[in-house]
Design a protein around this motif. Structure first.
Motif, mmCIF file in Angstrom:
data_model
loop_
_atom_site.group_PDB
_atom_site.id
_atom_site.type_symbol
_atom_site.label_atom_id
_atom_site.label_comp_id
_atom_site.label_asym_id
_atom_site.label_seq_id
_atom_site.Cartn_x
_atom_site.Cartn_y
_atom_site.Cartn_z
ATOM 1 N N ARG A 90 34.581 42.101 33.115
ATOM 2 C CA ARG A 90 33.849 42.600 34.007
ATOM 3 C C ARG A 90 32.884 41.961 34.629
ATOM 4 O O ARG A 90 32.053 41.223 33.888
ATOM 5 N N VAL A 108 29.974 41.591 37.885
ATOM 6 C CA VAL A 108 29.211 42.006 39.191
ATOM 7 C C VAL A 108 29.581 40.790 40.221
ATOM 8 O O VAL A 108 29.039 39.948 39.863
ATOM 9 N N ILE A 156 32.525 41.664 52.919
ATOM 10 C CA ILE A 156 33.069 41.580 51.686
ATOM 11 C C ILE A 156 33.196 40.265 51.084
ATOM 12 O O ILE A 156 32.953 39.385 51.666
ATOM 13 N N THR A 212 37.876 37.344 43.979
ATOM 14 C CA THR A 212 38.317 38.363 43.144
ATOM 15 C C THR A 212 39.576 37.943 42.229
ATOM 16 O O THR A 212 39.495 38.127 41.026
ATOM 17 N N VAL A 271 36.338 44.189 48.117
ATOM 18 C CA VAL A 271 35.359 44.026 47.040
ATOM 19 C C VAL A 271 33.899 43.853 47.928
ATOM 20 O O VAL A 271 34.053 42.804 48.681
ATOM 21 N N ARG A 272 32.915 44.459 47.669
ATOM 22 C CA ARG A 272 31.667 44.257 48.328
ATOM 23 C C ARG A 272 30.682 43.564 47.386
ATOM 24 O O ARG A 272 30.677 43.877 46.071
ATOM 25 N N ASP A 295 29.455 45.041 43.702
ATOM 26 C CA ASP A 295 30.411 45.781 43.028
ATOM 27 C C ASP A 295 30.705 44.996 41.585
ATOM 28 O O ASP A 295 30.757 43.826 41.429
ATOM 29 N N MET A 296 30.969 46.013 40.896
ATOM 30 C CA MET A 296 31.215 45.558 39.176
ATOM 31 C C MET A 296 32.946 45.342 39.386
ATOM 32 O O MET A 296 33.677 46.695 39.693
ATOM 33 N N VAL A 297 33.358 44.322 39.110
ATOM 34 C CA VAL A 297 34.826 44.155 39.249
ATOM 35 C C VAL A 297 35.493 44.022 37.712
ATOM 36 O O VAL A 297 34.747 43.204 36.967
ATOM 37 N N VAL A 325 37.527 48.308 40.992
ATOM 38 C CA VAL A 325 36.392 48.633 41.020
ATOM 39 C C VAL A 325 35.931 50.116 40.847
ATOM 40 O O VAL A 325 36.693 50.981 41.706
ATOM 41 N N ASP A 326 35.032 50.748 40.195
ATOM 42 C CA ASP A 326 34.956 52.156 40.018
ATOM 43 C C ASP A 326 36.319 52.979 39.575
ATOM 44 O O ASP A 326 36.537 53.996 40.143
ATOM 45 N N VAL A 334 41.640 47.500 43.376
ATOM 46 C CA VAL A 334 41.491 46.724 44.560
ATOM 47 C C VAL A 334 42.452 45.623 44.799
ATOM 48 O O VAL A 334 42.605 44.955 45.733
#
Length: 147
Positions: free
Chosen positions: A24, A26, A61, A67, A97-98, A101-103, A127-128, A132
């Motif tokens: 994970r 950010v 983004i 990503t 993905v912005r 964001d936690m990927v 993400v959440d 994505v």
């Protein structure tokens, strides 16, 4: 910031169907800036708030390949890990993905050819809890045999 993750190698002799590993991270403004410098991709959708606001994304983004690079990190550091040779990767981008964001990047073993040391991995980024990015990777796994 990367969550603590195991590093090392899982050899072809140890790999099993269904094995999964993840990390994970950010995604920060600095990550996006550095990726733009390294890749030379300075598309304003990634770099310019005013420009990006008027796009279909309604804001800046991260680069899709930034990503996707997190998948590479899981493969190269965890599963199979050090000594792995990347042979191929498919990618489908499902959502942006912005910055901030936690990927979560995940890989899962879906096929193994022990004789050829080839491993097929389902790859995904979330993400959440929402996918994505999805795809499939083929890698040459390291061996523990030194004949």
């Amino acid at each position: 910031m990367l969550d603590n993750m195991p590093r090392g190698t899982i050899t072809i002799e140890e790999i099993e169907m269904g094995m999964t590993r993840s990390l994970r991270k950010v995604v920060t403004d600095e990550d996006i800036r550095m990726f733009a410098e390294v890749s030379t991709d300075h598309n304003p959708v990634h770099m310019d708030d005013d420009y990006a606001r008027d796009t279909i994304f309604e804001g800046r983004i991260a680069h899709g390949m930034l990503t996707a690079g997190l998948i590479s990190a899981v493969i190269g550091e965890q599963l199979p890990g050090h000594g792995t040779v990347y042979m191929g990767q498919t990618l489908k981008f499902l959502a942006p993905v912005r910055p901030g964001d936690m990927v979560e990047a995940e890989v899962e073993v879906i096929a193994i050819d022990y004789a050829k040391r080839r491993v097929t991995l389902e790859t995904r980024c979330l993400v959440d809890g929402k996918k994505v990015l999805v795809g499939e990777a083929t890698v040459l796994a390291p061996t523990g045999k030194f004949d």
